[in-house]
Design a protein around this motif. Structure first.
Motif, short mmCIF file in Angstrom:
data_model
loop_
_atom_site.label_atom_id
_atom_site.label_comp_id
_atom_site.label_asym_id
_atom_site.label_seq_id
_atom_site.Cartn_x
_atom_site.Cartn_y
_atom_site.Cartn_z
N GLY A 55 54.00 -1.46 -75.20
CA GLY A 55 52.89 -0.74 -75.79
C GLY A 55 51.53 -1.20 -75.31
O GLY A 55 51.38 -1.98 -74.38
N ARG A 56 50.54 -0.66 -76.00
CA ARG A 56 49.17 -0.93 -75.63
C ARG A 56 48.75 -2.37 -75.91
O ARG A 56 47.92 -2.93 -75.21
CB ARG A 56 48.27 0.00 -76.44
CG ARG A 56 47.35 0.79 -75.60
CD ARG A 56 46.61 1.73 -76.44
NE ARG A 56 45.21 1.57 -76.09
CZ ARG A 56 44.25 2.31 -76.51
NH1 ARG A 56 44.51 3.26 -77.37
NH2 ARG A 56 43.04 2.12 -76.12
N SER A 57 49.34 -2.97 -76.94
CA SER A 57 48.95 -4.33 -77.31
C SER A 57 49.72 -5.39 -76.52
O SER A 57 49.52 -6.57 -76.75
CB SER A 57 49.16 -4.55 -78.80
OG SER A 57 50.51 -4.35 -79.13
N ALA A 109 57.23 -25.54 -70.26
CA ALA A 109 55.88 -25.11 -70.61
C ALA A 109 55.89 -24.33 -71.91
O ALA A 109 56.89 -23.75 -72.32
CB ALA A 109 55.32 -24.25 -69.49
N ARG A 110 54.76 -24.32 -72.58
CA ARG A 110 54.63 -23.59 -73.84
C ARG A 110 54.80 -22.10 -73.63
O ARG A 110 54.47 -21.57 -72.56
CB ARG A 110 53.27 -23.85 -74.46
CG ARG A 110 53.11 -25.25 -74.92
CD ARG A 110 51.77 -25.41 -75.59
NE ARG A 110 51.68 -26.77 -76.07
CZ ARG A 110 51.02 -27.12 -77.15
NH1 ARG A 110 50.37 -26.22 -77.84
NH2 ARG A 110 50.99 -28.37 -77.52
N VAL A 111 55.26 -21.43 -74.68
CA VAL A 111 55.38 -19.98 -74.63
C VAL A 111 53.98 -19.41 -74.87
O VAL A 111 53.38 -19.65 -75.92
CB VAL A 111 56.37 -19.48 -75.70
CG1 VAL A 111 56.44 -17.98 -75.71
CG2 VAL A 111 57.74 -20.08 -75.46
N THR A 112 53.46 -18.71 -73.90
CA THR A 112 52.10 -18.17 -73.99
C THR A 112 52.15 -16.65 -74.02
O THR A 112 53.22 -16.04 -74.04
CB THR A 112 51.27 -18.63 -72.78
OG1 THR A 112 51.92 -18.20 -71.59
CG2 THR A 112 51.14 -20.15 -72.77
N LYS A 113 50.98 -16.05 -73.98
CA LYS A 113 50.89 -14.59 -73.96
C LYS A 113 51.54 -14.05 -72.70
O LYS A 113 51.59 -14.71 -71.67
CB LYS A 113 49.43 -14.14 -74.00
CG LYS A 113 48.72 -14.44 -75.28
CD LYS A 113 47.30 -13.92 -75.21
CE LYS A 113 46.55 -14.21 -76.48
NZ LYS A 113 45.17 -13.73 -76.41
N LEU A 114 51.99 -12.83 -72.80
CA LEU A 114 52.58 -12.18 -71.63
C LEU A 114 51.48 -11.77 -70.66
O LEU A 114 50.34 -11.53 -71.05
CB LEU A 114 53.35 -10.93 -72.06
CG LEU A 114 54.63 -11.18 -72.87
CD1 LEU A 114 55.19 -9.86 -73.36
CD2 LEU A 114 55.66 -11.90 -72.03
N ALA A 115 51.85 -11.69 -69.40
CA ALA A 115 50.91 -11.21 -68.40
C ALA A 115 50.62 -9.74 -68.66
O ALA A 115 51.45 -9.02 -69.23
CB ALA A 115 51.50 -11.39 -67.01
N PRO A 116 49.45 -9.26 -68.27
CA PRO A 116 49.11 -7.85 -68.51
C PRO A 116 50.16 -6.92 -67.90
O PRO A 116 50.60 -7.10 -66.77
CB PRO A 116 47.77 -7.68 -67.81
CG PRO A 116 47.18 -9.05 -67.75
CD PRO A 116 48.34 -9.97 -67.65
N GLY A 117 50.60 -5.96 -68.72
CA GLY A 117 51.57 -4.97 -68.25
C GLY A 117 53.02 -5.41 -68.39
O GLY A 117 53.92 -4.63 -68.08
N GLN A 118 53.29 -6.60 -68.86
CA GLN A 118 54.66 -7.08 -68.99
C GLN A 118 55.25 -6.80 -70.37
O GLN A 118 56.46 -6.85 -70.53
CB GLN A 118 54.73 -8.59 -68.74
CG GLN A 118 54.32 -9.01 -67.35
CD GLN A 118 55.29 -8.47 -66.31
OE1 GLN A 118 56.49 -8.52 -66.48
NE2 GLN A 118 54.73 -7.91 -65.24
N GLY A 119 54.41 -6.52 -71.36
CA GLY A 119 54.88 -6.33 -72.73
C GLY A 119 55.07 -4.86 -73.07
O GLY A 119 55.04 -3.97 -72.22
#
Length: 171
Positions: free
Chosen positions: A114-116, A102-112
Motif C-alpha cells: 500500500g501507500r504507507s 541487524a535491527r529490524v528497520t523500516k522497509l525500503a521505499p516500494g517494498q511494502g
C-alpha cells in the motif's frame, strides 16, 4: 571488561601496623602498571586476530590501553580508555560480543504494501525470528589484559614485593 584479578604478596602478613612511604609504593604500582600495559599491547599487536584477540587494524585500541594508579597508591588499573573520536566504548563490544543480526528497520521505499509501505501480516515476526537465528554479529574476544597479567604475574609480584620492602619505615 569487568574481569578483575587480584594478587597477594607474601611476607608482609606478620605486621600489626605498618608505616609505608607512599611515594615508593606508588612508584612500585606504576612500574607494575607499565609491565602489564606493555605486555597487553604486545599481545594485541602480535595476536593479529589469532588466539581470540581482536584484529589490530588502525592501532586505536592498542594506543588506548593505559594504566592508572589509585589515589591511595595501593592499586593499579590497566584498561583500554575510550579512543579519541570514538562514539561508543567498543572494547566492551569486543570482550562481550554482540548477539543477533541487524535491527529490524523500516522497509525500503516500494517494498511494502500500500501507500504507507507496510509489512505484510506477520512480516515483522518473521524478520525478528530470522534475526535471532544469525548468532553472533560480533563474537566475544579473549581478555588480553587478564592474559597479560597472568603472563607477567611473577615479574609484577617481584616488582611489588621490592617496592613494598623499600617503602617500609622502621619503627
Amino acid at each position: 571488561m569487568a574481569d578483575t584479578l587480584s594478587m597477594h604478596i607474601e611476607g608482609f602478613d606478620e605486621f600489626d601496623k605498618v608505616d609505608f612511604d607512599k611515594t615508593k609504593v606508588r612508584a612500585g604500582f606504576r612500574e607494575a602498571g607499565k609491565i602489564v600495559t606493555g605486555r597487553a599491547q604486545m599481545l594485541l599487536a602480535l595476536g593479529k586476530g589469532q588466539e581470540g584477540y581482536p584484529t589490530n587494524r588502525t592501532g586505536a585500541l592498542l594506543h588506548a590501553i593505559s594504566f592508572r594508579v589509585s589515589r591511595s597508591g595501593f592499586m593499579v588499573r590497566v584498561m583500554p580508555n575510550m579512543p579519541a573520536g570514538a562514539k561508543e566504548y567498543y572494547p566492551a563490544y569486543l570482550h562481550y560480543g554482540v548477539r543477533q543480526g541487524a535491527r529490524v528497520t523500516k522497509l525500503a521505499p516500494g517494498q511494502g504494501l500500500g501507500r504507507s509501505n507496510r509489512r505484510a501480516r506477520g512480516g515483522r515476526v518473521e524478520a525478528l525470528a530470522a534475526r535471532k537465528l544469525t548468532g553472533w554479529r560480533i563474537a566475544p574476544r579473549d581478555n588480553y589484559i587478564v592474559d597479560a597479567l597472568q603472563d607477567s604475574a611473577q615479574e609484577v609480584k617481584d616488582v611489588l614485593a621490592a617496592a613494598l620492602g623499600r617503602a617500609l619505615r622502621p619503627k
